[in-house]
Design a protein around this motif. Structure first.
Motif, PDB file in Angstrom:
ATOM      1  N   UNK A 263       0.764  -1.280  -0.099  1.00 11.06           N
ATOM      2  CA  UNK A 263      -0.001   0.131   0.193  1.00 11.06           C
ATOM      3  C   UNK A 263       1.072   1.203  -0.001  1.00 11.06           C
ATOM      4  N   UNK A 264       0.775   1.892  -0.976  1.00  8.11           N
ATOM      5  CA  UNK A 264       2.050   2.998  -1.178  1.00  8.11           C
ATOM      6  C   UNK A 264       1.315   4.461  -0.883  1.00  8.11           C
ATOM      7  N   UNK A 265       2.102   4.959   0.070  1.00  8.43           N
ATOM      8  CA  UNK A 265       1.704   6.662   0.409  1.00  8.43           C
ATOM      9  C   UNK A 265       2.843   7.352  -0.314  1.00  8.43           C
ATOM     10  N   UNK A 266       2.439   8.331  -1.008  1.00 10.74           N
ATOM     11  CA  UNK A 266       3.491   9.157  -1.879  1.00 10.74           C
ATOM     12  C   UNK A 266       3.740  10.568  -1.194  1.00 10.74           C
TER      13      UNK A 266
ATOM     14  N   UNK B  42      -4.608   5.866  -3.571  1.00 12.06           N
ATOM     15  CA  UNK B  42      -5.772   5.913  -2.789  1.00 12.06           C
ATOM     16  C   UNK B  42      -5.405   6.662  -1.360  1.00 12.06           C
ATOM     17  N   UNK B  43      -4.360   7.303  -1.566  1.00 10.02           N
ATOM     18  CA  UNK B  43      -4.021   8.287  -0.442  1.00 10.02           C
ATOM     19  C   UNK B  43      -3.657   9.689  -0.942  1.00 10.02           C
ATOM     20  N   UNK B  44      -3.738  10.692  -0.014  1.00  9.59           N
ATOM     21  CA  UNK B  44      -3.388  12.101  -0.534  1.00  9.59           C
ATOM     22  C   UNK B  44      -1.777  11.970  -0.640  1.00  9.59           C
ATOM     23  N   UNK B  45      -1.552  12.698  -1.496  1.00 11.89           N
ATOM     24  CA  UNK B  45      -0.114  13.009  -1.562  1.00 11.89           C
ATOM     25  C   UNK B  45       0.219  14.210  -0.822  1.00 11.89           C
ATOM     26  N   UNK B  46       1.433  13.899   0.088  1.00 12.27           N
ATOM     27  CA  UNK B  46       1.798  14.899   0.946  1.00 12.27           C
ATOM     28  C   UNK B  46       3.332  15.572   0.518  1.00 12.27           C
ATOM     29  N   UNK B  47       3.416  16.866   0.966  1.00  9.31           N
ATOM     30  CA  UNK B  47       4.493  17.518   0.861  1.00  9.31           C
ATOM     31  C   UNK B  47       4.732  18.472   1.796  1.00  9.31           C
ATOM     32  N   UNK B  48       3.784  18.584   2.887  1.00  9.89           N
ATOM     33  CA  UNK B  48       4.177  19.582   3.969  1.00  9.89           C
ATOM     34  C   UNK B  48       3.583  18.923   5.311  1.00  9.89           C
ATOM     35  N   UNK B  49       4.291  19.568   6.225  1.00  9.06           N
ATOM     36  CA  UNK B  49       3.770  19.209   7.694  1.00  9.06           C
ATOM     37  C   UNK B  49       2.319  19.482   7.856  1.00  9.06           C
ATOM     38  N   UNK B  50       1.750  18.472   8.621  1.00  8.82           N
ATOM     39  CA  UNK B  50       0.375  18.807   9.045  1.00  8.82           C
ATOM     40  C   UNK B  50       0.348  19.809  10.227  1.00  8.82           C
ATOM     41  N   UNK B  51      -0.837  20.562  10.201  1.00 10.18           N
ATOM     42  CA  UNK B  51      -0.796  21.537  11.289  1.00 10.18           C
ATOM     43  C   UNK B  51      -1.038  21.038  12.822  1.00 10.18           C
ATOM     44  N   UNK B  52      -0.608  21.396  13.755  1.00 14.33           N
ATOM     45  CA  UNK B  52      -1.214  20.784  15.062  1.00 14.33           C
ATOM     46  C   UNK B  52      -2.346  20.502  14.946  1.00 14.33           C
ATOM     47  N   UNK B  53      -2.746  19.487  15.557  1.00 17.22           N
ATOM     48  CA  UNK B  53      -4.128  19.004  15.765  1.00 17.22           C
ATOM     49  C   UNK B  53      -4.586  18.240  14.650  1.00 17.22           C
ATOM     50  N   UNK B  54      -4.171  18.226  13.474  1.00 17.30           N
ATOM     51  CA  UNK B  54      -4.502  17.548  12.254  1.00 17.30           C
ATOM     52  C   UNK B  54      -4.328  16.152  12.277  1.00 17.30           C
TER      53      UNK B  54
ATOM     54  N   UNK C 201      -3.546  12.276  11.094  1.00 21.62           N
ATOM     55  CA  UNK C 201      -2.696  11.846  10.187  1.00 21.62           C
ATOM     56  C   UNK C 201      -3.448  10.756   9.387  1.00 21.62           C
ATOM     57  N   UNK C 202      -3.388  11.066   7.843  1.00 23.10           N
ATOM     58  CA  UNK C 202      -4.456  10.600   7.025  1.00 23.10           C
ATOM     59  C   UNK C 202      -4.000   9.214   6.535  1.00 23.10           C
ATOM     60  N   UNK C 203      -2.454   9.045   6.904  1.00 22.30           N
ATOM     61  CA  UNK C 203      -1.813   7.880   6.221  1.00 22.30           C
ATOM     62  C   UNK C 203      -1.879   6.651   7.337  1.00 22.30           C
TER      63      UNK C 203
END
Length: 176
Positions: free
Chosen positions: A30-33, A55-67, A69-71
């Motif tokens: 299961x690949x997360x990019x 099937x996952x959001x592509x991430x390139x930035x840090x999450x905001x505090x409290x967000x 983790x969708x992976x």
């Protein structure tokens, strides 16, 4: 299913990342990019297709505090292609980009990791590149650089279609 974080820096092989994702999926991952911000800019027009593919959001930035983790949690991380900039930052413990921050922490979390550089001969000639490879290897990261991995090419003579993604995937398969 095993989860692979595939991180990419801005080097020409990223234009072939969909094929690498499909190859990893065919191996049962299961690949997360995750992309450096520059790599995300390079792939801007392809991001929605890559999200559909993984099937996952592509991430390139840090999450905001409290967000949230969708992976899912990573079973292994491949950083391929990794540029001299990201390689050196990782080895020095610097976190200038989200993917580099994750792999810096990954050493302490003991996540199996493999790095497949993409640097030309001019960049590879800088002494920090060899020092960084040594530091990461000593920390337990498999760095596929030199014979049996990425061999730097002359400046301006890249061969992105020949980038050996399979080598990084082979190592990931063996670690989990």
């Amino acid at each position: 299913m095993r989860t692979l974080y595939l991180f990419c820096a801005a080097a020409p092989p990223i234009y072939h990342v969909a094929g690498a994702i499909e190859a990893a999926q065919a191996r049962g991952w299961d690949v997360c990019l995750g992309l450096t911000s520059t790599a995300a800019t390079w792939l801007h027009d392809n991001l929605s297709g890559l999200e559909t593919l993984t099937g996952h959001p592509v991430r390139s930035a840090y999450r905001m505090p409290g967000d949230e983790n969708v992976w899912p949690k990573a079973d292994a991380i491949c950083f391929a292609p990794i540029t001299a900039n990201s390689l050196n930052a990782w080895a020095l413990g610097l976190t200038p980009s989200w993917p580099v921050g994750v792999v810096v922490e990954g050493i302490g979390k003991r996540i199996p990791m493999v790095a497949l550089p993409c640097v030309n001969e001019a960049l590879a000639a800088h002494p920090q590149v060899d020092r960084s490879v040594g530091v990461l290897r000593a920390a337990g990261v498999t760095v596929l650089y030199g014979e049996g991995g990425w061999v730097p090419n002359p400046s301006g003579q890249g061969r992105p279609a020949e980038y050996p993604w399979h080598l990084a995937l082979d190592v990931a398969d063996r670690t989990v």
